[in-house]
Scaffold this motif. Structure first.
Motif, short mmCIF file in Angstrom:
data_model
loop_
_atom_site.label_atom_id
_atom_site.label_comp_id
_atom_site.label_asym_id
_atom_site.label_seq_id
_atom_site.Cartn_x
_atom_site.Cartn_y
_atom_site.Cartn_z
N LEU A 135 -8.28 22.37 29.32
CA LEU A 135 -9.56 23.08 29.41
C LEU A 135 -10.22 23.25 28.05
O LEU A 135 -11.39 23.62 27.98
N GLY A 136 -9.48 22.99 26.99
CA GLY A 136 -10.07 23.10 25.65
C GLY A 136 -9.92 24.50 25.08
O GLY A 136 -9.33 25.40 25.69
N PRO A 137 -10.48 24.72 23.89
CA PRO A 137 -10.29 25.99 23.17
C PRO A 137 -10.86 27.20 23.91
O PRO A 137 -10.38 28.31 23.74
N GLN A 138 -11.92 27.00 24.70
CA GLN A 138 -12.51 28.14 25.41
C GLN A 138 -11.70 28.54 26.63
O GLN A 138 -11.83 29.65 27.14
N GLY A 139 -10.90 27.63 27.12
CA GLY A 139 -10.02 27.94 28.25
C GLY A 139 -10.76 28.26 29.54
O GLY A 139 -10.29 29.07 30.34
N MET A 140 -11.89 27.63 29.75
CA MET A 140 -12.70 27.88 30.95
C MET A 140 -12.78 26.62 31.81
O MET A 140 -12.79 25.49 31.29
N ILE A 141 -12.84 26.80 33.11
CA ILE A 141 -13.03 25.69 34.04
C ILE A 141 -14.53 25.45 34.17
O ILE A 141 -15.29 26.36 34.51
N ILE A 142 -14.94 24.22 33.88
CA ILE A 142 -16.35 23.84 34.01
C ILE A 142 -16.51 23.04 35.31
O ILE A 142 -15.82 22.04 35.52
N GLU A 143 -17.41 23.50 36.16
CA GLU A 143 -17.68 22.81 37.43
C GLU A 143 -19.13 22.35 37.46
O GLU A 143 -20.02 23.02 36.94
N TYR A 144 -19.34 21.21 38.08
CA TYR A 144 -20.65 20.58 38.15
C TYR A 144 -21.04 20.39 39.61
O TYR A 144 -20.26 19.85 40.40
N PRO A 237 -9.73 30.22 34.61
CA PRO A 237 -8.74 29.53 35.45
C PRO A 237 -7.89 30.54 36.21
O PRO A 237 -7.73 31.68 35.78
N PRO A 238 -7.32 30.14 37.32
CA PRO A 238 -6.44 31.05 38.06
C PRO A 238 -5.17 31.32 37.27
O PRO A 238 -4.78 30.52 36.40
N ALA A 243 -2.05 29.85 41.16
CA ALA A 243 -2.19 28.39 41.20
C ALA A 243 -0.93 27.66 41.61
O ALA A 243 -1.00 26.49 41.99
N LYS A 244 0.22 28.30 41.55
CA LYS A 244 1.47 27.55 41.67
C LYS A 244 1.65 26.87 43.03
O LYS A 244 2.22 25.76 43.09
N ALA A 245 1.19 27.49 44.11
CA ALA A 245 1.34 26.86 45.43
C ALA A 245 0.55 25.56 45.51
O ALA A 245 1.05 24.54 45.99
N ALA A 246 -0.70 25.59 45.02
CA ALA A 246 -1.54 24.39 45.05
C ALA A 246 -0.98 23.32 44.13
O ALA A 246 -1.01 22.13 44.45
N ILE A 247 -0.47 23.73 42.97
CA ILE A 247 0.11 22.76 42.03
C ILE A 247 1.35 22.11 42.64
O ILE A 247 1.54 20.89 42.56
N ARG A 248 2.19 22.91 43.27
CA ARG A 248 3.40 22.37 43.90
C ARG A 248 3.03 21.36 44.98
O ARG A 248 3.65 20.29 45.10
#
Length: 272
Positions: A135-144, A237-238, A243-248
C-alpha cells in the motif's frame, strides 16, 4: 426450507449409494437415521445434508434436521422407483451418474489435496503483511470507480475516443460500440484496486484524474480498451482479524489453481 443445491443433491445421492444396505429387521442399525423399504439412510449421510444446508445460510434446528431427513427419504423412494421402472440402466442415467461420480471425485480430490497442503496461519500472516506493505508509505487502500469500452481494433477505439472528445458521453459511446457485456450499463465496471486489474490498465488508471478518459486506446490480449475514471477514494485497510478469513480463502483458491495447473501440464488433453 430452501431448495437444495446441485452439490448437495450430488452428495446426497453418493451418500445414499454408499449406505444402501438392506435391513430386514424393524430395529435400525446404530448408525442408521432411517430405513426406506429396507434401504438404510445413514446418520453420516444426513449430516452431509445438514452441513450443505448450513453452508447455504440456513440455521441448524430440529426442523431443518427433520426436513433434511425427509428430503433424503424422498430421494430414496424416487431412486428405488426409478430402479423398478428400468431407468437405472438407461443411457441417460448412466451418463448422469458418471458425471455425478466424476464431480464428486473431483471435489474430493481438491479437498484432500488442501487437507494435505493446508494454508497455515504463518502463510496468512505473511500474505497480510505483504499486502499492507504494497500500500506504500501512507498505508491506505486506493480504489477506483471505472467504466470501460472494449472494441476489436485500434481504429474502432480511436473512433470512439474522437466521439468522446467531441462531447458525447462515455456512457452513450459505450452503449453504442462496446463489445463487452457491461455495455448495457454504459461500460460501468465498479470499484476496483489497481492491483486487481491487468498491468496495461493499471499503469494508465493510476495516472487519471476524476472524470478523465484514457488519452489513448489501451491494447489488451482480447482487444482495445478505453477507460474512464469515474471516482476515486481511499480507506484504511482492514485489520488482520478482519482480513484473515478472506486471505485464507484466496490462498486456498491459489493452491487449488496451482494444483490444477500441474495436472494440466502432465496431461494429454485433446480438444476438438
Amino acid at each position: 426450507m430452501k431448495p437444495y443445491s446441485i452439490r448437495f443433491f450430488i452428495s446426497a445421492v453418493m451418500a445414499l449409494g454408499f449406505a444402501s444396505v438392506a435391513c430386514s429387521q424393524d430395529a435400525l442399525p446404530i448408525n442408521a437415521a432411517a430405513s426406506v423399504n429396507g434401504v438404510i439412510i445413514s446418520n453420516d449421510a444426513v449430516e452431509q445434508g445438514i452441513q450443505a444446508s448450513l453452508s447455504q445460510g440456513q440455521k441448524d434446528s430440529p426442523e431443518l434436521r427433520k426436513a433434511v431427513l425427509g428430503k433424503m427419504i424422498e430421494i430414496s423412494l424416487l431412486s428405488q422407483q426409478a430402479e423398478k421402472d428400468g431407468l437405472a440402466n438407461s443411457d441417460r442415467a448412466n451418463s448422469q451418474l458418471a458425471l455425478i461420480r466424476q464431480n464428486y471425485l473431483a471435489d474430493l480430490e481438491l479437498s484432500t489435496y488442501i487437507s494435505k497442503n493446508p494454508v497455515t496461519d504463518v502463510d496468512v500472516q505473511a500474505e497480510y503483511s505483504r499486502e499492507i506493505a504494497s500500500l506504500g508509505p501512507q498505508g491506505m487502500i486506493i480504489e477506483y470507480k471505472v467504466s470501460d469500452i472494449a472494441v476489436a481494433t485500434e481504429a474502432d477505439a480511436q473512433a470512439a475516443l474522437v466521439r468522446i472528445k467531441k462531447g458525447e458521453s462515455f456512457d452513450k459511446v459505450a452503449k453504442s460500440v462496446s463489445l463487452a457485456p457491461n455495455k448495457v450499463q454504459g461500460g460501468a465496471v465498479g470499484w476496483v484496486q489497481a492491483g486487481q486489474t491487468l498491468p496495461q490498465i493499471a499503469s494508465v488508471l493510476v495516472t487519471l484524474t476524476k472524470g478523465q478518459v484514457s488519452p489513448a486506446p489501451i491494447q489488451m490480449p482480447q482487444g482495445w480498451y478505453l477507460i474512464k475514471l469515474e471516482d476515486k477514494k481511499s480507506s484504511k485497510p482492514p485489520t488482520f482479524e478482519q482480513a484473515k478469513a478472506a486471505i485464507r480463502n484466496g490462498l486456498t483458491q491459489k493452491k487449488q489453481f496451482e494444483f490444477l495447473s500441474q495436472l494440466r501440464q502432465g496431461a494429454n488433453i485433446v480438444v476438438r
